[in-house]
Design a protein around this motif. Structure first.
Motif, short mmCIF file in Angstrom:
data_model
loop_
_atom_site.label_atom_id
_atom_site.label_comp_id
_atom_site.label_asym_id
_atom_site.label_seq_id
_atom_site.Cartn_x
_atom_site.Cartn_y
_atom_site.Cartn_z
N GLY A 158 0.83 -1.20 0.00
CA GLY A 158 0.00 0.00 0.00
C GLY A 158 0.85 1.23 0.00
N PRO A 159 0.30 2.39 0.27
CA PRO A 159 -1.12 2.61 0.52
C PRO A 159 -1.90 2.70 -0.79
N ALA A 160 -3.18 2.44 -0.69
CA ALA A 160 -4.04 2.44 -1.87
C ALA A 160 -5.15 3.47 -1.69
N SER A 161 -5.72 3.87 -2.83
CA SER A 161 -6.98 4.61 -2.77
C SER A 161 -8.09 3.61 -2.50
N ILE A 162 -9.17 4.07 -1.89
CA ILE A 162 -10.24 3.15 -1.49
C ILE A 162 -11.60 3.66 -1.94
N GLY A 163 -12.27 2.80 -2.70
CA GLY A 163 -13.65 3.07 -3.10
C GLY A 163 -14.54 1.97 -2.57
N VAL A 164 -15.73 2.33 -2.18
CA VAL A 164 -16.67 1.35 -1.61
C VAL A 164 -18.00 1.43 -2.35
N GLY A 165 -18.45 0.28 -2.84
CA GLY A 165 -19.78 0.19 -3.44
C GLY A 165 -20.72 -0.45 -2.44
N MET A 166 -21.92 0.07 -2.36
CA MET A 166 -22.88 -0.43 -1.37
C MET A 166 -24.30 -0.27 -1.90
N PRO A 167 -25.20 -1.09 -1.38
CA PRO A 167 -26.59 -0.85 -1.74
C PRO A 167 -27.02 0.44 -1.06
N GLY A 168 -27.81 1.24 -1.73
CA GLY A 168 -28.22 2.51 -1.14
C GLY A 168 -27.26 3.63 -1.50
N ILE A 169 -27.48 4.77 -0.91
CA ILE A 169 -26.70 5.97 -1.23
C ILE A 169 -26.48 6.79 0.02
N VAL A 170 -25.50 7.69 -0.06
CA VAL A 170 -25.35 8.71 0.96
C VAL A 170 -26.11 9.94 0.46
N SER A 171 -27.11 10.35 1.20
CA SER A 171 -27.93 11.48 0.77
C SER A 171 -27.09 12.75 0.70
N ALA A 187 -13.77 6.78 6.60
CA ALA A 187 -12.55 7.59 6.44
C ALA A 187 -11.76 7.62 7.74
N ARG A 188 -12.49 7.72 8.86
CA ARG A 188 -11.80 7.73 10.15
C ARG A 188 -11.15 6.37 10.41
N ALA A 189 -11.87 5.30 10.11
CA ALA A 189 -11.34 3.96 10.37
C ALA A 189 -10.13 3.66 9.49
N LEU A 190 -10.07 4.26 8.29
CA LEU A 190 -9.01 3.92 7.33
C LEU A 190 -7.94 5.00 7.24
N GLY A 191 -8.16 6.12 7.90
CA GLY A 191 -7.15 7.18 7.94
C GLY A 191 -6.93 7.86 6.61
N ARG A 192 -7.96 7.92 5.78
CA ARG A 192 -7.85 8.59 4.49
C ARG A 192 -9.25 8.78 3.92
N PRO A 193 -9.40 9.68 2.94
CA PRO A 193 -10.73 9.85 2.35
C PRO A 193 -11.15 8.60 1.59
#
Ligand SMILES: [Zn+2]
Length: 297
Positions: free
Chosen positions: A57-70, A94-100
């Motif tokens: 690492g470090p890597a950029s992080i994207g997360v796909g999920m059902p639903g959306i952030v309003s 972001a807090r848990a992973l220490g990055r956006p």
């Protein structure tokens, strides 16, 4: 820089690491800690750590999920993983992973994956459709997800089925409170229910598709009805968005007949004397959600 994608599903959390050129380095997956918000955050953080330790690492992080952030509240909504609802999930991640961290709806990730290096590579406007336990959709324009003002762009599953016949009206009740939503006809359970009402015999979507392939007349009728409804539903998308490519994913995208029959049937419903829209099957299959999440950066 390495990219990590996470696909947060109702039963499994999958992770993938892509190198700077987009080649897949490896995948991991764990069971989703259903109903436990803090454990879900911890499980994602563990997956990211495991991938970074293996591949550097470090890597950029994207997360796909059902639903959306309003966009209005910054909180998760429309998620069938209900324990996420009402949480500022992106901030906590972001807090848990220490990055956006970038978050997107899973259907949007699917469309992004197929538009980036899948079945719709090189197309300017792509509509990605998931036909599974639900019906989802995502729009990618020139390689970028179109989120829209309410982050619901592409969500066509709860539009009414277009041009309904008398026996399709008012249609089955949908969990969203309406009747006759596209999802109540085109999701796997919706298709099975509709067929059971007509034939008096209940078979799930996979069994129906297999029986149709084997020549079972009742199942072939069910596929024909499905095909005609999908053609009507996609014709209205073509009229509004006019994509070059429509990519199908999810369990029902394995019905081979769709790729010939749907384009044969959508013509009369499209406001154009010729329709060149390509209807194709997802190239990355079930991996498209997690790959698309990685491509959010
Ligand atoms: Zn609905």
């Amino acid at each position: 820089m390495m990219r990590i994608g996470i696909d947060l599903g109702g039963t499994k959390i999958a992770g993938v690491a892509l190198d700077a050129e987009g080649h897949e380095l490896g995948r991991v997956r764990v069971a989703t800690p259903r109903g436990d918000y803090d454990a879900t955050l911890a499980a994602i953080a563990d997956l990211v750590r495991a991938l970074e330790q293996r591949f550097g690492g470090p890597a950029s992080i994207g997360v796909g999920m059902p639903g959306i952030v309003s966009p209005a509240t910054g909180l998760v909504k429309n998620a069938n993983s209900t324990w996420l609802i009402g949480q500022p999930f992106d901030q906590h991640l972001a807090r848990a992973l220490g990055r956006p961290v970038r978050l997107a709806n899973d259907a949007n990730c699917f469309a992004l994956s197929e538009a980036t290096d899948g079945a719709a590579t090189g197309a300017g406007v792509v509509f990605g459709v998931i036909l599974g336990t639900g019906v989802g959709g995502g729009i990618v324009i020139n390689g970028r997800i179109l989120e829209g003002a309410h982050h619901i762009a592409g969500e066509w599953g709860h539009n009414p089925l277009p041009a309904p016949t008398d026996d399709e009206r008012p249609g089955a009740a949908c969990y969203c409170g309406r009747h006759g939503c596209i999802e109540t006809f085109l999701s796997g359970p919706g298709w099975a229910d509709d067929t059971a009402r007509r034939t008096g015999r209940r078979r799930d979507a996979t069994t129906l598709a297999e029986a149709a392939r084997a020549g079972d007349a009742e199942a072939r009728d069910a596929v024909a009805r499905y095909t005609d409804r999908l053609a009507r539903a996609l014709a209205t998308v073509i009229n509004v968005l006019d994509p070059e490519v429509i990519v199908l994913g999810g369990g029902l995208s394995n019905i081979e007949a769709l790729y010939d029959e749907v384009p044969r049937r959508w013509g009369p419903h499209v406001f154009s004397d010729e329709v060149h829209t390509r209807l194709v099957r997802a190239h990355h299959g079930d991996a498209s959600g997690v790959r698309g999440a990685a491509w959010l950066w």
